[in-house]
Write a protein that holds these residues in place. Structure first.
Motif, PDB file in Angstrom:
ATOM      1  N   ALA B  65       1.952 -57.677  24.728  1.00 30.28           N
ATOM      2  CA  ALA B  65       0.890 -57.089  25.545  1.00 30.28           C
ATOM      3  C   ALA B  65      -0.437 -57.608  25.006  1.00 30.28           C
ATOM      4  O   ALA B  65      -0.632 -57.689  23.804  1.00 30.28           O
ATOM      5  CB  ALA B  65       0.946 -55.585  25.436  1.00 30.28           C
ATOM      6  N   ALA B  67      -3.935 -57.452  23.750  1.00 37.11           N
ATOM      7  CA  ALA B  67      -4.804 -56.417  23.217  1.00 37.11           C
ATOM      8  C   ALA B  67      -6.247 -56.886  23.387  1.00 37.11           C
ATOM      9  O   ALA B  67      -6.548 -58.044  23.185  1.00 37.11           O
ATOM     10  CB  ALA B  67      -4.477 -56.200  21.757  1.00 37.11           C
ATOM     11  N   GLU B  92       0.312 -61.326  32.115  1.00 39.42           N
ATOM     12  CA  GLU B  92      -0.717 -60.887  31.165  1.00 39.42           C
ATOM     13  C   GLU B  92      -1.827 -61.930  31.073  1.00 39.42           C
ATOM     14  O   GLU B  92      -2.993 -61.608  31.065  1.00 39.42           O
ATOM     15  CB  GLU B  92      -0.099 -60.692  29.776  1.00 39.42           C
ATOM     16  N   LYS B 315      -5.742 -53.474  33.122  1.00 41.53           N
ATOM     17  CA  LYS B 315      -4.585 -53.287  32.248  1.00 41.53           C
ATOM     18  C   LYS B 315      -4.430 -51.821  31.879  1.00 41.53           C
ATOM     19  O   LYS B 315      -5.434 -51.142  31.635  1.00 41.53           O
ATOM     20  CB  LYS B 315      -4.760 -54.122  30.980  1.00 41.53           C
ATOM     21  N   GLU B 317      -2.308 -48.977  29.395  1.00 46.60           N
ATOM     22  CA  GLU B 317      -1.430 -48.819  28.233  1.00 46.60           C
ATOM     23  C   GLU B 317      -1.263 -47.341  27.979  1.00 46.60           C
ATOM     24  O   GLU B 317      -2.188 -46.562  28.209  1.00 46.60           O
ATOM     25  CB  GLU B 317      -2.078 -49.447  26.997  1.00 46.60           C
ATOM     26  N   GLU B 318      -0.068 -46.974  27.539  1.00 46.71           N
ATOM     27  CA  GLU B 318       0.164 -45.566  27.220  1.00 46.71           C
ATOM     28  C   GLU B 318      -0.073 -45.398  25.731  1.00 46.71           C
ATOM     29  O   GLU B 318       0.616 -45.990  24.916  1.00 46.71           O
ATOM     30  CB  GLU B 318       1.602 -45.210  27.585  1.00 46.71           C
ATOM     31  N   GLN B 323      -2.935 -42.068  29.012  1.00 49.80           N
ATOM     32  CA  GLN B 323      -3.084 -43.418  29.582  1.00 49.80           C
ATOM     33  C   GLN B 323      -4.439 -44.030  29.249  1.00 49.80           C
ATOM     34  O   GLN B 323      -5.477 -43.411  29.443  1.00 49.80           O
ATOM     35  CB  GLN B 323      -2.894 -43.361  31.093  1.00 49.80           C
ATOM     36  N   ASP B 360      -5.454 -51.708  18.299  1.00 48.01           N
ATOM     37  CA  ASP B 360      -5.044 -50.338  18.568  1.00 48.01           C
ATOM     38  C   ASP B 360      -5.988 -49.302  17.950  1.00 48.01           C
ATOM     39  O   ASP B 360      -5.697 -48.119  17.910  1.00 48.01           O
ATOM     40  CB  ASP B 360      -3.578 -50.091  18.180  1.00 48.01           C
ATOM     41  N   ARG B 427       6.104 -45.554  33.059  1.00 45.02           N
ATOM     42  CA  ARG B 427       4.977 -46.142  32.346  1.00 45.02           C
ATOM     43  C   ARG B 427       4.945 -47.665  32.499  1.00 45.02           C
ATOM     44  O   ARG B 427       3.923 -48.255  32.823  1.00 45.02           O
ATOM     45  CB  ARG B 427       5.082 -45.757  30.863  1.00 45.02           C
ATOM     46  N   GLU B 431       2.097 -50.178  34.123  1.00 39.81           N
ATOM     47  CA  GLU B 431       1.379 -51.123  33.259  1.00 39.81           C
ATOM     48  C   GLU B 431       1.548 -52.571  33.703  1.00 39.81           C
ATOM     49  O   GLU B 431       0.665 -53.383  33.550  1.00 39.81           O
ATOM     50  CB  GLU B 431       1.921 -51.022  31.824  1.00 39.81           C
ATOM     51  N   ASP B 432       2.750 -52.868  34.205  1.00 40.28           N
ATOM     52  CA  ASP B 432       3.092 -54.258  34.457  1.00 40.28           C
ATOM     53  C   ASP B 432       3.621 -54.425  35.877  1.00 40.28           C
ATOM     54  O   ASP B 432       4.753 -54.053  36.185  1.00 40.28           O
ATOM     55  CB  ASP B 432       4.165 -54.690  33.431  1.00 40.28           C
TER      56      ASP B 432
END
Lengths: 235, 694
Positions: B65, B67, B92, B315, B317-318, B323, B360, B427, B431-432
């Protein structure tokens, strides 16, 4: 049944060519005309008539993409079968597709040795063994003499015929036969069949050009420019 | 927050897998003081690079993924999206490029321009993203940056020009010569953070002068001032040369090339300098949206913060706090506490927490201005949604999303896992967009589909790790269809007298092939079947379609015409006519010579010309019909029609066959009859399945 009916509409037999001429290994044919008269459409008709006789056709186009060539085949086949049963035509069309292979190149990246390599690859791996090659969109000139001779030899060895599209220009005073004569060199005439397409009123005239020493009494054919199908013979 | 738009860069780092993108990003973060320690992707400390935030990425040494993070360098704010290199995750890369203004194309000085670099470059062209190239791994044995520059020119058609040359190569790589300032730069200290500038060593002066001349020559096309300086042979100021290179880069007509080694910390500061100097700021890029009130006409976005808001969620992300939505603001500004509208749903959205992401970790901010990238918490949306000021019906251009190419059935081992799987799938699909899931009507199984085997593998692995779900994966399955081939009649009477009210119904008519899925026609005259039972007849026929009487696959392409029948005043009922229809269907079906159809895919493979024979051979082996090949430059595109059932595992086959240099796309084309030999295998498989009851 449908197949047999369609085989009878072979444009080359209308012009008086015999099977041993059109299918003889190493034979070269040329369809000549000025730009936009219908060389590709006519070549596709020749190709379809071979496909109907269960011959494998490799269609090589310089510049046009695969999709465009596929569309030409579909259009010409639909024109040919429009008065026949749709279901039968569809089945026949699908069976023909397995015998056709389209290869396209950019003008600048094409050369005869590449063509030979590609055909070798197809043959050696058992992917496709062509019995007729259509070479459309290539500008032939005298600098290609030795390569054309090599290609002819290769065609004899590998048992196929080649049909070329040959574009002529308004300013060229030479007739196509003389022009094509120069391509083989002094004593070597490469082409065995030459067809000329000429605009004639609202139709297109298809003339079989006699080679040196040949007498051709047949009247020219006429094709309808809207469908590019053979209409009638001129009286 | 720095509000000077000219000092903002939104950049992506794209390249082939293992070219060192993540390592490069890690160095950026260290040098810009965003992190205080460098962890290698496959480092001995087991921590992994900061940008590889998912456990699986750390373990496999690949970035999955992307970032997003930001850093500051020489008074410029740089938003960086680290993108994955593997072909299965190109969505991505595509999403990143959609929101970025410029990119750094990382190339390996040994491997050169590899297949993924070609894909990434095509994507950059599609989104008109200007780029600079960084030739990494100059410390590796076999490094040859000038060969890579030639490949950039020949394979990717870039007007690539070196703005640096290396001081030494392979193990002898000492530093870099900057061809703009004409200085030798060395990188001292444990992490190369101490820059030492010296004069160019005599041994390299001649080469440096030659390369600078080439650089000035290439750049002069973009600046009259520079051309004049060259003609008049006056000294060329650095900023004049930089300005010209910048102009060429932004127009996508020049690709400045920098070089070094991320792993050995050589040349990284100069990559950041090049990003600042040559890549565009948000206000130098024209962004367009679609005006939904005006037949989706193109709508020019001003990029001014005073104008109404237009932002794109690119994008999701969980995270542990819910979310997280990555967002790029194109116009206006997004403030904490503001209310805007999700254009897709028309619902009002209240903006709660706004953060700037650093892998993150995150940093709370009050607002995101036009041109910036940030993230929102607690906003319900899907990837690709547009947020705008209320009253503005504007949508960002939809992103190009490739269709999934592979499907797989999954099953939970236990009840707890079932809930976890449902959560995870919900999820992942949000996301995707290339990862899709549905429950098969035919088999009742949960089917997941995606861009390749690795793509699905990674999600299955993530379900196992992140959601602790126990999963059983099935064999990839194909949706076959039964259909009939000829006209046949039926005349069936359903009669039952087993005590109580009896059942009676007679139906007569014919069935024939049709191009639609199912057609029902009532030609009953004289009330031989009472009107109230006609719909029951149709129901009865429809119930036979879901599971064909022959191989239990759905039946399509059937036309049923009923033209006669009989009823009984007491014993006829809806049930009786439904049963009669089922009987009639069975009576006629096998006489109508059923055949099995399979999905045929249109497959396009792009491969270097030297592999085309092998690729065609592989398609032939898979019952593929090759339509044609199109040779453009070094690449041949092969177009074929191949049964889907033969395509499973093909991505792996083609990768190993072409050393990973070919790529293929696949989309549904049509249904065609299954050949006899294959049919026998399917019949045998079905028999076995029936016997074992699985």
């Amino acid at each position: 049944m449908l197949k047999k009916q369609l085989i009878l509409r072979d444009p080359l037999s209308f012009l008086g060519y015999e099977t041993d001429e059109t299918e003889k290994k190493g034979n070269f044919g040329a369809v000549t005309s000025r730009a936009g008269v219908g060389k590709t459409a006519f070549l596709v008709q020749i190709a379809i008539s071979r496909l109907l006789k269960d011959k494998n056709v490799l269609h090589i186009s310089i510049q046009d993409p695969v999709d465009k060539i596929s569309l030409w085949y579909k259009e010409m086949f639909l024109n040919l079968t429009q008065k026949h049963d749709a279901k039968q035509s569809k089945q026949l069309w699908e069976s023909l597709l397995t015998k056709r292979f389209i290869m396209t190149f950019e003008t600048e990246s094409f050369d005869f040795s590449k063509l030979i390599t590609r055909v070798d690859e197809l043959r050696n791996q058992g992917i496709f063994v062509p019995q007729l090659i259509i070479l459309d969109g290539l500008s032939l000139d005298v600098t290609m003499q030795s390569e054309l001779n090599r290609l002819k030899e290769y065609a004899v060895q590998n048992n196929f015929t080649i049909w070329f599209s040959v574009r002529t220009h308004r300013h060229q005073s030479d007739d196509p036969v003389t022009m094509l004569q120069q391509l083989g060199g002094q004593s070597n005439f490469l082409f065995n069949m030459i067809i000329q397409l000429l605009p004639h009123k609202d139709k297109i005239q298809v003339k079989r050009l006699p080679l040196t020493g040949e007498h051709n009494e047949r009247p020219p054919l006429l094709i309808d420019p809207s469908t590019m199908m053979i209409k009638e013979t001129t009286k | 927050m720095n509000t000077l738009m000219q000092k903002v860069r939104n950049i992506g780092i794209s390249a082939h897998i293992d070219s060192g993108k993540t390592t490069l990003t890690e160095r950026f973060l260290y040098l810009t003081k965003k992190i205080h320690r460098i962890h290698e992707v496959r480092g001995k400390d087991g921590v992994g690079a900061t940008m590889d935030s998912m456990e699986l990425e750390k373990e496999r040494g690949i970035t999955i993924a992307s970032a997003a993070t930001y850093c500051q360098w020489q008074n410029h704010e740089i938003n960086i999206i680290d993108t994955p290199g593997h072909v299965d995750f190109t969505i991505e890369v595509e999403r990143a490029l959609r929101v970025l203004d410029g990119a750094i194309l990382v190339l390996c000085s040994v491997g050169g321009v590899q297949s993924q670099s070609i894909t990434v470059d095509q994507q950059m062209k599609r989104y008109q993203v200007p780029c600079i190239a960084f030739i990494n791994k100059c410390d590796r044995s076999g490094a040859d940056p000038f060969r890579v520059i030639n490949e950039l020119k020949e394979k990717l058609n870039h007007n690539a020009i070196a703005i640096q040359i290396p001081i030494g190569l392979e193990a002898d790589l000492e530093g870099i010569i900057d061809l703009i300032s004409m200085k030798a730069i060395y990188f001292d200290g444990e992490f190369g953070d101490i820059i030492r500038t010296e004069e160019i060593p005599d041994s390299l002066l001649e080469q440096a002068l030659l390369k600078r001349e080439e650089l000035v020559d290439a750049a002069s096309i973009f600046s009259d001032e520079l051309t004049e300086a060259v003609i008049e042979e006056t000294e060329i100021p650095d900023n004049l040369l930089i300005k010209a290179i910048r102009q060429g880069t932004i127009q996508r007509e020049l690709t400045p090339v920098v070089m070094g080694s991320a792993y050995k910390n050589k040349g990284i500061q100069l990559v950041l300098d090049a990003a600042n100097n040559f890549l565009p700021s948000p206000d130098e890029v024209d962004n367009e949206a679609l005006d939904l009130d005006n037949n989706e006409e193109s709508f020019h976005l001003t990029g001014k913060k005073e104008d109404p808001l237009v932002a794109l969620a690119f994008k999701l992300e969980e995270g542990q706090f819910g979310q997280l939505t990555y967002i790029r603001v194109y116009q206006g500004e997004l403030n904490k506490g503001d209310t805007c509208v999700n254009v897709r749903t028309g619902k009002k959205v209240k903006i709660g927490r706004i953060v700037r992401m650093h892998s993150d970790q995150m940093e709370d901010v009050e607002k995101i201005e036009a041109g910036y990238i940030g993230a929102l918490f607690g906003v319900d949306c899907v990837s690709g949604d547009t947020f705008a000021t209320s009253g503005l019906n504007i949508s960002m251009t939809s992103m190009h999303i490739p269709e999934p190419v592979i499907s797989l059935s999954i099953k939970a081992k236990d009840n707890a896992s079932e809930t976890s799987i449902a959560k995870a799938l919900n999820r992942f699909t949000k996301e995707d967009p290339t990862f899709q899931t549905f429950v098969s009507n035919e088999t009742g199984e949960t089917i997941i589909s995606g861009m390749g085997e690795l793509h699905l593998e990674v999600y299955i692995e993530r379900m196992r790790r992140e959601y602790k779900a126990e999963i059983i994966t099935g064999e990839p399955s194909v949706a076959y269809r039964e259909t009939i081939t000829c006209h046949t009649t039926f005349d069936y009477t359903h009669k039952k007298q087993t005590g109580g009210a009896g059942q009676y119904g007679r139906i007569a008519g014919f069935m024939e092939p049709v191009t639609d899925d199912f057609v029902f026609e009532n030609k009953v005259t004289g009330g031989s079947i009472p009107t109230q039972y006609i719909s029951s007849c149709e129901k009865g026929f429809v119930s036979c379609l879901a599971k064909g009487p022959w191989l239990e696959y759905p039946v399509t392409g059937v036309k049923i015409v009923i033209n006669d029948g009989a009823s009984h005043s007491v014993d006829s009922s809806e049930m009786a006519f439904q049963a009669a229809a089922r009987g009639a269907f069975l009576q006629a079906y096998f006489k109508a010579q059923p055949v099995l159809h399979e999905p045929i895919m249109k497959v396009v493979i792009e491969t270097p010309a030297e592999f085309q024979g092998n690729v065609m051979g592989s398609l032939n082996q898979r019952r593929g019909m090759i339509i044609g090949s199109n040779e453009v430059g070094q690449i041949t595109a092969i177009e074929a029609q191949v049964p889907l059932s033969e395509m499973f595992g093909y991505s792996t086959t083609i990768r190993s066959m072409t050393q990973g240099k070919a790529q293929f796309s696949m989309e549904f084309f049509t249904y065609k009859q299954v050949p006899k030999s294959v049919l026998e295998t399917i019949e045998k498989k079905n028999e076995k399945k029936t016997k074992t009851g699985t």
